[in-house]
Design a protein around this motif. Structure first.
Motif, PDB file in Angstrom:
ATOM      1  N   MET A 383      22.623  29.877  33.793  1.00 43.94           N
ATOM      2  CA  MET A 383      22.993  31.271  33.531  1.00 43.94           C
ATOM      3  C   MET A 383      22.995  32.062  34.832  1.00 43.94           C
ATOM      4  N   GLU A 384      22.013  31.814  35.684  1.00 40.95           N
ATOM      5  CA  GLU A 384      22.002  32.490  36.996  1.00 40.95           C
ATOM      6  C   GLU A 384      23.257  32.156  37.792  1.00 40.95           C
ATOM      7  N   ILE A 385      23.630  30.876  37.752  1.00 38.72           N
ATOM      8  CA  ILE A 385      24.809  30.448  38.530  1.00 38.72           C
ATOM      9  C   ILE A 385      26.084  31.088  37.966  1.00 38.72           C
ATOM     10  N   ILE A 386      26.143  31.172  36.641  1.00 37.80           N
ATOM     11  CA  ILE A 386      27.316  31.821  36.029  1.00 37.80           C
ATOM     12  C   ILE A 386      27.390  33.291  36.456  1.00 37.80           C
ATOM     13  N   PHE A 387      26.244  33.983  36.495  1.00 36.76           N
ATOM     14  CA  PHE A 387      26.244  35.377  36.960  1.00 36.76           C
ATOM     15  C   PHE A 387      26.758  35.473  38.389  1.00 36.76           C
ATOM     16  N   GLU A 388      26.337  34.550  39.207  1.00 33.39           N
ATOM     17  CA  GLU A 388      26.746  34.597  40.616  1.00 33.39           C
ATOM     18  C   GLU A 388      28.251  34.308  40.758  1.00 33.39           C
ATOM     19  N   ILE A 389      28.739  33.325  39.983  1.00 35.40           N
ATOM     20  CA  ILE A 389      30.186  33.043  39.995  1.00 35.40           C
ATOM     21  C   ILE A 389      30.939  34.306  39.589  1.00 35.40           C
ATOM     22  N   ASN A 390      30.447  34.958  38.544  1.00 40.73           N
ATOM     23  CA  ASN A 390      31.135  36.131  38.005  1.00 40.73           C
ATOM     24  C   ASN A 390      31.070  37.299  39.003  1.00 40.73           C
ATOM     25  N   HIS A 391      29.928  37.479  39.607  1.00 39.55           N
ATOM     26  CA  HIS A 391      29.739  38.569  40.571  1.00 39.55           C
ATOM     27  C   HIS A 391      30.759  38.441  41.712  1.00 39.55           C
ATOM     28  N   ARG A 392      30.855  37.257  42.261  1.00 38.62           N
ATOM     29  CA  ARG A 392      31.795  37.037  43.373  1.00 38.62           C
ATOM     30  C   ARG A 392      33.237  37.178  42.906  1.00 38.62           C
ATOM     31  N   PHE A 393      33.490  36.669  41.691  1.00 41.19           N
ATOM     32  CA  PHE A 393      34.839  36.756  41.152  1.00 41.19           C
ATOM     33  C   PHE A 393      35.255  38.221  40.955  1.00 41.19           C
ATOM     34  N   LEU A 394      34.341  39.022  40.405  1.00 39.97           N
ATOM     35  CA  LEU A 394      34.693  40.422  40.129  1.00 39.97           C
ATOM     36  C   LEU A 394      34.953  41.196  41.423  1.00 39.97           C
ATOM     37  N   GLN A 395      34.370  40.739  42.525  1.00 34.58           N
ATOM     38  CA  GLN A 395      34.697  41.365  43.812  1.00 34.58           C
ATOM     39  C   GLN A 395      36.160  41.101  44.180  1.00 34.58           C
ATOM     40  N   ASP A 396      36.621  39.870  43.883  1.00 33.57           N
ATOM     41  CA  ASP A 396      38.041  39.552  44.132  1.00 33.57           C
ATOM     42  C   ASP A 396      38.945  40.413  43.257  1.00 33.57           C
ATOM     43  N   VAL A 397      38.520  40.590  41.999  1.00 31.23           N
ATOM     44  CA  VAL A 397      39.327  41.397  41.077  1.00 31.23           C
ATOM     45  C   VAL A 397      39.411  42.834  41.584  1.00 31.23           C
ATOM     46  N   ALA A 398      38.261  43.357  42.041  1.00 31.41           N
ATOM     47  CA  ALA A 398      38.233  44.739  42.537  1.00 31.41           C
ATOM     48  C   ALA A 398      39.109  44.877  43.788  1.00 31.41           C
ATOM     49  N   ALA A 399      39.139  43.815  44.600  1.00 31.66           N
ATOM     50  CA  ALA A 399      39.975  43.869  45.803  1.00 31.66           C
ATOM     51  C   ALA A 399      41.455  43.875  45.427  1.00 31.66           C
ATOM     52  N   LYS A 400      41.791  43.118  44.396  1.00 35.78           N
ATOM     53  CA  LYS A 400      43.202  43.029  43.994  1.00 35.78           C
ATOM     54  C   LYS A 400      43.632  44.302  43.248  1.00 35.78           C
ATOM     55  N   TRP A 401      42.755  44.809  42.375  1.00 33.53           N
ATOM     56  CA  TRP A 401      43.103  45.998  41.580  1.00 33.53           C
ATOM     57  C   TRP A 401      42.010  47.060  41.739  1.00 33.53           C
ATOM     58  N   PRO A 402      41.977  47.722  42.891  1.00 33.85           N
ATOM     59  CA  PRO A 402      40.880  48.662  43.152  1.00 33.85           C
ATOM     60  C   PRO A 402      40.785  49.719  42.050  1.00 33.85           C
ATOM     61  N   GLY A 403      39.580  49.903  41.568  1.00 31.68           N
ATOM     62  CA  GLY A 403      39.322  50.983  40.600  1.00 31.68           C
ATOM     63  C   GLY A 403      39.760  50.682  39.180  1.00 31.68           C
ATOM     64  N   ASP A 404      40.321  49.489  38.936  1.00 30.71           N
ATOM     65  CA  ASP A 404      40.820  49.182  37.584  1.00 30.71           C
ATOM     66  C   ASP A 404      39.696  48.550  36.744  1.00 30.71           C
TER      67      ASP A 404
END
Ligand code: GL2
Length: 816
Positions: A383-404
């Motif tokens: 579960m910790e690893i899944i959170f970390e995968i998601n955390h890093r992934f959501l940074q990519d999403v924010a970079a692609k679609w800032p503020g969305d």
């Protein structure tokens, strides 16, 4: 023996081996029964496949090549003996051997209980893929679970489905499997995450509180006409210390065996859900057990072969068959991070180039999610690893679609609207280098409707690989007469090169060939009719149209639409004095998930309608309805060659692919179907004249929904439909007990007909009327049937595997 046959077959040695195996069963040729002979045959043959399996495993060229690891919670392999004889090229030789012992080979093969280690299409696809990998010698290992009980056995009591456990291995064990204790793994559960300080660094490490042994059983996947044998490795749950002697000595006999009971429960049963997520803790434990043992074994093979960890993606690719093995992604990450002490970036780079994911469904109820709290309890480090995968992934999403924020919400691995849930499909897409749908239409819908944001974020990652079926089992083995007829015309190479069937098309109007082709069909219909007479005591007319719907029972597959058509025919036979129809037998075979009430109601309704129609003297042999119980691979092998008409009538957009549609077309049945799944591509191949397409397509379904759909309008506007539906409410089919079939009526009226049966009814009837009239023209029908067989070569699973190999896995064949 074919020239490619690798084993020199020594008949007398083989006979001696069979007798020896009889002795091990405590029998002599004089006392042995048919079952013993089957077991002796299986064990004698398995000696050869096991030695080829071990030789393949130790083949240096394979160790140096890239392999695919097919991870699936289901492998619906069906009986192995007949199929393996075909692959080994020994069918005729063994038939001669057993006849010298006084038996017919087909009778002996009937003794084998199907290993029903899957629910339906998804599990059967995995089995066809293993067959095609071995046939084409692309290095592969299949990883699954060794369920003690396969899919339940179905029977009917007063028309209602009954379920019984399926102990497929029977007391003597399954002759084809070998246990591999040297390859056992240990799998942890529960516990906590320890924080360890080491040389000024902190690292995290999981300390499980429960350990279970994963014991591998290998089944041989025999390459067609080659000595390549890959393992289908099935993990069984066992206690590490199965017996607590101290407890026993204290007189606590239950506690003495508790560990063995708990561990054994893990792989006791296959969950009987098809296209439905049940969300049970034990199921998540099964999934993790399967993933952890398989990842452990893959890494063992990789490191034993002397390859560096960083080169894992160059030597191993892991195909996730649906989201069921998704937890393998955080498991590989955990092993790389915590056991091999790689950095996050290095571990992620390896992992995300190793996994690929196949999506098999768009149905929302089938998309797996697991409660975060359940997962954190069972697998805290994951579960910790899944959170970390998601955390890093959501940074990519924010970079692609800032503020969305909406994009973040729909793409996140964690669904936090309500109880926090882990979305396994999102984790798969993020953690895989390729994602594929299973038919052209389905893959388009995956991109357009299911994962549009992922498709934008990772252009090209989502691809299509159209499903396929193995021509060895689904033509050569199950339809020997048609196979012989084809080979007479075009030679015998087609089972490995199914596109060659196209050469049959030139005989579609050849009178002699038509006659021979339809004579084969007739014999196959007789074989099925004999089965029905023996087992169900119903007499069938083999001149009738054999109209077949065989698949899991599901509302979206619309067995109840078929039933409405049957009822409408009955209604017309009774009420229209001049109604003339081509005689028809409508076959159903389907299991319903034990917890799926409406599916069981539909089975009950079909059985009741069948009882009434089959016993109504006014109907005679114009119409018969047969529900074949306990549908399974070996039953499909009898039904499919006998089908004239193949029912593929799901609501458009719901059936990802279908593979029964391919099997029946290959055996010369004509499809009546919607523009759904692989039907679309079957139509492209066979041409509009040789398929009966009806009903709303995906755009039509969406347009109707938008406009507003009112099933009661259809009900009031179509008298035949109304009369058919009304007969579900009175006691036409349940004499003296009106109302028993109301759940089926309500599903399309009160519940709003979610799968648009009534909207498609009129066009479905029109298509069936066309079939009725075309079938009377036997020349026309033979022409169409032959073209179906000739033109579906595309749907060989050999082609599917080549698509995966070229577009996704990048493997090279290793010829042995
Ligand atoms: C299925 C699809 O429903 C079916 O259309 C498809 O042919 C198979 C194999 O890709 O996968 N998806 C699914 O969850 N099950 C299927 O049979 N159980």
């Amino acid at each position: 023996m074919t020239p490619k046959q690798q084993h020199a077959f020594d008949k007398s040695a083989f006979k001696a081996s069979m007798t020896q195996h009889l002795t091990q069963l405590g029998r002599t040729p004089e006392t042995a029964e048919m079952r013993d002979w089957y077991l002796a045959l299986g064990r004698a043959l398995a000696e050869h496949t096991t030695s080829d399996l071990v030789a393949t495993e130790n083949d240096l060229a394979i160790k140096q090549a890239k392999s695919v690891n097919y991870l699936s919670l289901e492998f619906l392999i069906g009986r192995l003996t007949g199929n393996n004889l075909i692959s080994m090229g020994l069918y005729d030789e063994i038939a001669a051997v057993v006849s010298e012992f006084g038996f017919g080979l087909t009778d002996l093969l009937e003794q084998e209980r199907d290993p029903s280690l899957g629910n339906g299409g998804l599990g059967r696809l995995a089995a066809c893929f293993m067959d095609s990998l071995a046939a084409q010698q692309y290095p592969a290992v299949g990883y699954g679970l060794h369920y003690e009980y396969g899919l339940f056995r179905q029977s009917f009591k007063d028309g209602a489905q009954q379920e019984a456990p399926d102990a497929w291995r029977e007391p003597e064990g399954y002759p084809w499997e070998v246990v591999r204790p040297d390859l056992a793994q240990t799998v942890g559960f529960y516990g906590h995450v320890a924080v360890i300080e080491e040389n000024g660094h902190t690292r995290r490490e999981w300390v499980p509180s429960l350990h279970i042994q994963a014991m591998p059983w290998d089944l041989p996947i025999v390459g067609y006409q080659s000595n390549t044998v890959y393992p289908l490795r099935l993990w069984e749950g066992r206690a590490l210390t199965p017996f607590a002697l101290d407890a026993f000595n204290d007189g606590d006999y239950t506690r003495a065996q508790q560990a063995a009971i708990d561990a054994g429960n893990l792989t006791k049963v296959l969950y009987p859900n098809d296209n439905h997520d049940a969300g049970k803790t034990l199921r998540l434990m099964q999934q993790y057990f399967h993933s952890a043992a398989s990842v452990g074994d893959i890494l063992r093979r990789h490191l034993d072969a002397g390859h560096p960890l960083a080169a894992l993606p160059d030597y191993e690719t892991i195909q996730l068959n649906d989201t069921h093995p998704t937890i393998a992604i955080p498991e590989l990450m955990r092993v790389l991070l915590d056991e091999h002490h790689l950095s996050w970036d290095d571990a992620w780079s390896i992992s995300s180039q190793t996994f690929a994911y196949t999506n098999h469904t768009l149905l929302p109820e089938a998309l797996e999610t697991w409660s975060e709290s359940l997962m954190a309890n069972l697998l805290p480090r994951h579960m910790e690893i899944i959170f970390e995968i998601n955390h890093r992934f959501l940074q990519d999403v924010a970079a692609k679609w800032p503020g969305d924020v909406r994009k973040q919400q729909v793409l996140s691995v964690i669904d936090d609207q309500g109880e926090r849930m882990v979305r396994m499909a999102n984790l798969c897409v993020i953690g895989s280098y390729a994602v594929n749908g299973v038919a052209a239409l389905h893959s388009e819908l995956v991109k357009r409707d299911l994962f549009p944001e992922f498709d934008a974020l990772y252009p090209g990652r989502i691809q299509n690989v159209t499903n396929g079926i193995t021509p060895r089992r689904w033509l050569k083995f199950c339809n020997p007469d048609l196979s012989a007829l084809i080979s007479e015309k075009i030679g015998d190479q087609w089972p490995a090169h199914l596109e060659q069937l196209e050469q049959i098309a030139q005989y579609a109007d050849d009178k002699a060939f038509q006659k021979a082709f339809m004579a084969v069909k007739k014999r196959n219909k007789q074989r099925l009719a004999d089965w029905v007479k023996t087992h169900l005591d119903i007499t069938l007319n083999t001149d009738a149209i054999f109209d077949v719907q065989i698949k899991r029972l599901h509302e979206y597959k619309r067995q109840h639409l078929n039933l409405l058509h049957v009822i409408s025919l009955y209604h017309r036979l009774i009420h229209e004095p001049n109604f003339d129809m081509t005689p028809r037998v409508v076959f159903f075979a389907a299991k319903a998930a034990p917890g799926y009430a409406l599916a069981k109601s539909i089975i009950f309704a079909i059985n009741k309608v069948a009882e009434t129609i089959n016993n109504d003297p006014r109907v005679g042999d114009k119409l018969k309805v047969v529900f074949i119980p306990d549908y399974r691979v070996s039953m499909a092998e009898i039904i499919i060659p006998a089908a004239d008409v193949s029912e593929q009538i799901s609501m458009a957009g719901k059936e990802a692919s279908g593979t029964g549609n391919m099997k029946m077309a290959l055996n010369g049945a004509l499809t009546i179907g919607t523009m759904d799944g692989a039907n679309v591509e079957i139509r492209e191949e066979v041409g509009d004249d040789n398929i009966y397409i009806f009903g709303l397509d995906v755009e039509g379904v969406n347009a109707l929904r938008e406009k507003g759909y009112h099933p009661d309008h259809e009900y009031h506007q179509q008298p035949l439909l109304k009369a058919s539906l009304d007969s579900l409410l009175d006691d036409t089919f349940t004499p003296g007990h009106p109302g028993l079939l109301r759940p089926v009526f309500d599903s399309v009226m009160a519940s709003g007909d979610p799968y648009l049966c009534l909207a498609d009814f009129a066009d479905y009837v029109r298509a069936h009327n066309q079939i009725d009239s075309d079938y009377r023209d036997s020349t026309l029908w033979a022409h169409k049937a032959i073209l179906n067989t000739a033109l579906v070569g595309k749907f060989s699973s050999d082609r599917s595997i080549r698509d995966y190999v070229t577009n996704i896995w990048q493997l090279k064949a290793v010829k042995r």
